[in-house]
Scaffold this motif. Sequence first.
Motif, PDB file in Angstrom:
ATOM      1  N   TRP A  59     -22.270  16.847  -1.676  1.00 18.67           N
ATOM      2  CA  TRP A  59     -23.447  17.658  -1.403  1.00 18.67           C
ATOM      3  C   TRP A  59     -23.592  18.720  -2.492  1.00 18.67           C
ATOM      4  CZ3 TRP A  59     -23.456  22.511   1.871  1.00 18.67           C
ATOM      5  CH2 TRP A  59     -24.748  22.949   2.113  1.00 18.67           C
ATOM      6  N   ARG A  60     -22.448  19.236  -2.930  1.00 19.30           N
ATOM      7  CA  ARG A  60     -22.413  20.219  -4.013  1.00 19.30           C
ATOM      8  C   ARG A  60     -21.682  19.607  -5.205  1.00 19.30           C
ATOM      9  NH1 ARG A  60     -20.417  23.459   0.527  1.00 19.30           N
ATOM     10  NH2 ARG A  60     -22.110  24.729   1.309  1.00 19.30           N
ATOM     11  N   SER A  61     -21.835  20.220  -6.353  1.00 20.46           N
ATOM     12  CA  SER A  61     -21.206  19.704  -7.571  1.00 20.46           C
ATOM     13  C   SER A  61     -19.695  19.909  -7.547  1.00 20.46           C
ATOM     14  CB  SER A  61     -21.785  20.404  -8.799  1.00 20.46           C
ATOM     15  OG  SER A  61     -23.146  20.098  -8.916  1.00 20.46           O
ATOM     16  N   GLY A  71     -23.828  17.452  -7.271  1.00 20.29           N
ATOM     17  CA  GLY A  71     -24.192  17.291  -5.866  1.00 20.29           C
ATOM     18  C   GLY A  71     -25.650  16.864  -5.780  1.00 20.29           C
ATOM     19  N   HIS A  72     -26.053  16.330  -4.639  1.00 16.47           N
ATOM     20  CA  HIS A  72     -27.428  15.881  -4.499  1.00 16.47           C
ATOM     21  C   HIS A  72     -27.871  15.996  -3.057  1.00 16.47           C
ATOM     22  CE1 HIS A  72     -25.243  12.168  -3.502  1.00 16.47           C
ATOM     23  NE2 HIS A  72     -24.625  12.354  -4.639  1.00 16.47           N
ATOM     24  N   ASP A  73     -29.187  15.990  -2.861  1.00 19.25           N
ATOM     25  CA  ASP A  73     -29.766  16.176  -1.530  1.00 19.25           C
ATOM     26  C   ASP A  73     -29.669  14.940  -0.655  1.00 19.25           C
ATOM     27  OD1 ASP A  73     -30.442  18.761  -2.125  1.00 19.25           O
ATOM     28  OD2 ASP A  73     -32.455  18.252  -2.807  1.00 19.25           O
ATOM     29  N   ASP A  74     -29.592  13.766  -1.257  1.00 15.06           N
ATOM     30  CA  ASP A  74     -29.537  12.537  -0.466  1.00 15.06           C
ATOM     31  C   ASP A  74     -28.113  11.989  -0.371  1.00 15.06           C
ATOM     32  OD1 ASP A  74     -29.442  11.876  -3.124  1.00 15.06           O
ATOM     33  OD2 ASP A  74     -30.619  10.041  -2.900  1.00 15.06           O
ATOM     34  N   TYR A  75     -27.163  12.879  -0.152  1.00 14.01           N
ATOM     35  CA  TYR A  75     -25.755  12.487  -0.061  1.00 14.01           C
ATOM     36  C   TYR A  75     -25.495  11.704   1.229  1.00 14.01           C
ATOM     37  CZ  TYR A  75     -25.430  16.412   3.166  1.00 14.01           C
ATOM     38  OH  TYR A  75     -25.618  17.266   4.212  1.00 14.01           O
ATOM     39  N   ASP A  77     -23.154  10.776   4.519  1.00 17.51           N
ATOM     40  CA  ASP A  77     -22.303  11.556   5.424  1.00 17.51           C
ATOM     41  C   ASP A  77     -20.888  10.988   5.412  1.00 17.51           C
ATOM     42  OD1 ASP A  77     -21.253  13.208   7.336  1.00 17.51           O
ATOM     43  OD2 ASP A  77     -22.545  12.506   8.967  1.00 17.51           O
ATOM     44  N   GLY A 112     -19.071  19.605   1.496  1.00 20.03           N
ATOM     45  CA  GLY A 112     -19.716  20.448   2.502  1.00 20.03           C
ATOM     46  C   GLY A 112     -19.055  20.296   3.859  1.00 20.03           C
TER      47      GLY A 112
END
Length: 161
Positions: A59-61, A71-75, A77, A112
Amino acid sequence: MSRSDKKVGVSVHVLNGVYEVVQDVSGHLNGTLGETGRLLALTAANDVPTLNRMAPYFWRSLEHREAVWPGHDDYKDIRHLIAPVGKAVQRLYVRFMPYEIEDIDRIAFALGKQRAHAVAALLTMASKDLRVIQLVAPQFQFRSPYSLKRGSFLWASSPKR
């Protein structure tokens, strides 16, 4: 005041298959489950191909040595990887030195998630990669799915042990 050399405990829930791989590697090393889990998690945390496979879950770098995984928004789960719904899990207690836990915390931050989720993800990734396992336990080979597990009912009743 706390001791600087005091180990940090992490209680992890891992899939039964991952737990069995840690047990097998532990038997190969003649070590404890916790120590084997620690070695596997740390090896996976410092293994670039393993981090490449974990990148879709960031989610984060994450920065590691000379590499950066953005990181990216479409990670994805990570919970779908470490504990799919309906799958049995077992608890594994792992203890890290304070300087070792920093690598785990960086990965947990990128995911995250909590520290325990990061350790579970690292153990799951490591349990599927013979190359990573052999960095910890040279000459280790996966047990055949057709072999009897020591201590099972069929093991005790077999003519040759």
